[in-house]
Design an enzyme around this catalytic site. Sequence first.
Site, PDB file in Angstrom:
ATOM      1  N   ARG A  19       0.648  -1.219   0.057  1.00 41.74           N
ATOM      2  CA  ARG A  19      -0.073   0.107   0.058  1.00 41.74           C
ATOM      3  C   ARG A  19       0.943   1.176  -0.002  1.00 41.74           C
ATOM      4  O   ARG A  19       0.417   2.346  -0.698  1.00 41.74           O
ATOM      5  CB  ARG A  19      -1.086   0.235   1.181  1.00 41.74           C
ATOM      6  CG  ARG A  19      -1.918   1.213   1.207  1.00 41.74           C
ATOM      7  CD  ARG A  19      -2.911   1.384   2.603  1.00 41.74           C
ATOM      8  NE  ARG A  19      -1.952   1.783   3.680  1.00 41.74           N
ATOM      9  CZ  ARG A  19      -1.568   0.903   4.628  1.00 41.74           C
ATOM     10  NH1 ARG A  19      -2.105  -0.101   4.883  1.00 41.74           N
ATOM     11  NH2 ARG A  19      -0.584   1.260   5.486  1.00 41.74           N
ATOM     12  N   ASP A  29      -8.567  18.834 -14.667  1.00 44.56           N
ATOM     13  CA  ASP A  29      -8.903  17.742 -14.954  1.00 44.56           C
ATOM     14  C   ASP A  29      -8.636  17.561 -16.518  1.00 44.56           C
ATOM     15  O   ASP A  29      -9.528  18.128 -17.330  1.00 44.56           O
ATOM     16  CB  ASP A  29     -10.380  17.221 -14.470  1.00 44.56           C
ATOM     17  CG  ASP A  29     -10.870  15.826 -14.886  1.00 44.56           C
ATOM     18  OD1 ASP A  29     -10.236  15.200 -15.940  1.00 44.56           O
ATOM     19  OD2 ASP A  29     -11.796  15.454 -14.310  1.00 44.56           O
ATOM     20  N   TYR A  47     -17.755  16.592 -14.885  1.00 37.51           N
ATOM     21  CA  TYR A  47     -17.872  15.166 -14.815  1.00 37.51           C
ATOM     22  C   TYR A  47     -19.139  15.056 -13.716  1.00 37.51           C
ATOM     23  O   TYR A  47     -18.678  15.588 -12.545  1.00 37.51           O
ATOM     24  CB  TYR A  47     -16.995  14.347 -14.359  1.00 37.51           C
ATOM     25  CG  TYR A  47     -17.120  12.892 -13.882  1.00 37.51           C
ATOM     26  CD1 TYR A  47     -17.996  12.160 -14.948  1.00 37.51           C
ATOM     27  CD2 TYR A  47     -16.551  12.441 -12.878  1.00 37.51           C
ATOM     28  CE1 TYR A  47     -18.203  10.855 -14.103  1.00 37.51           C
ATOM     29  CE2 TYR A  47     -16.877  11.173 -12.186  1.00 37.51           C
ATOM     30  CZ  TYR A  47     -17.583  10.415 -12.984  1.00 37.51           C
ATOM     31  OH  TYR A  47     -17.859   9.075 -12.537  1.00 37.51           O
ATOM     32  N   LYS A  87     -10.072   6.061 -18.802  1.00 39.50           N
ATOM     33  CA  LYS A  87     -10.335   6.674 -20.012  1.00 39.50           C
ATOM     34  C   LYS A  87      -9.188   6.482 -20.962  1.00 39.50           C
ATOM     35  O   LYS A  87      -8.582   5.359 -21.419  1.00 39.50           O
ATOM     36  CB  LYS A  87     -10.793   8.043 -20.201  1.00 39.50           C
ATOM     37  CG  LYS A  87     -12.087   8.232 -18.592  1.00 39.50           C
ATOM     38  CD  LYS A  87     -12.990   7.139 -18.766  1.00 39.50           C
ATOM     39  CE  LYS A  87     -14.321   7.731 -17.793  1.00 39.50           C
ATOM     40  NZ  LYS A  87     -13.770   7.351 -16.400  1.00 39.50           N
TER      41      LYS A  87
END
Length: 442
Positions: A90, A216, A142, A241
Amino acid sequence: MIKPKGSRSSHKVEGRFSRRGKLRRAHEKPVSQSVSMEQFKPFPGFGTLATHEGQDPEKWTSRAVVPPISMSTTFKQKAPGEHYGFEYSRSGNPTRNCLEECIAALEGGKHALVFASGLATTTAVTYLLKSGDHIVSMDDLYGGTNRFFKQVATRMGVETSFVDCTVIDNVKKAMKPNTKLVWLETPTNPTLRIVDIAEAVKVIKQKNKDIIVVVDNTFMSSYFQRPLDFGADMVMHSLTKYMNGHSDVVMGAVALKDDGLCERLRFLQNAFGAVPSPFDSFLVNRGLKTLHVRMKEHMKNGLAVAKFLESHPCVEKVIHPGLPSHPQHELAKKQMRGFSGMVTFYIKGGLKEASEFLKNVKVFTLAESLGGFESLCELPSVMTHASVPANERDKLGISDNLIRLSVGIEEEEDLLQDLDQALKAAVSISMYPYHQCSEGLQ
């Protein structure tokens, strides 16, 4: 000729295409002269960076040319508290590190951090703030980001003002003494509005140099736009994406230059643990290797689709930054190195016609998301932006006849044929002459 899907296999589009894949019609609206592929040049050395940055075989004792997938959750230490660079997966993972180094290079940054999703990335950035802080955000963005700021960040005591950031004066007026972050999205989702990043950063930093500016960049990818070059502090991606490009991974990333901000984000990445798996990191790292190849095809097909739709009698309006009809076409050419495969259009009619169009596509697939090699289409008002209140959707122009396309890398002619047959099926133009359809069905 396209091969239709499923039960619609008996439907065919016959005899309306020339060798160049353009419709032959007696009645056509004039097509605006859009940009050509040759007018845009990629960032120098992009393909080489994507292929080699962070991939040095010298990192591995095996000298593997392709970075191996390090699935181990824990790593041997030479003495208590003395490790070889990794202790727990992690906190850091060799495969993930390769991906982060590559993304940083592609964005022209110094650092990059990846997270389990795009929204996990948004969450990490927001956690840089504290209760009582204020965010200025683009109003058209978004739907998941809108929902997070309104329904989740508010629980942290963080207030968000949503404004049209394409008008820079709106950004200036929206800032408050407690504004700590400005969130820009350009082009916007789904109406493809363009924010002048450099001008926005100039106004924001004049007000307070410590305000963090985040852009973004999901709709453009690193191949066509680098917000850090225009002064942004961070650039954010839904790697799901275009960056990954294969619709098989959910992941997000942020790239930046500032050491201090990176250290704070690195702490958060480990502290709340929204990290991607090594296997997913491997897949995105692999996807980046063909980003420059894929984006050229997305741009070519996207421009072809936009020009085709702009001339189609069943289409009310087309939105694409590469068309001169786009109100910010010149800004787009200045700020971006090219265009992705995102196209938005308004079909003539309403929800019924939009739904029929989406049910009749054969090459395009009705599905959420975007940026994969396959062509997707969706109805934002009831899908990706359903969580945005209806009155806000109306204000933003997200009506029931607005359709968002993510144009893939299939053959151009097949895409145009598919759109044509689905539009005709939806608007029933076979019942009307083309000139009547162009005026709208009575």
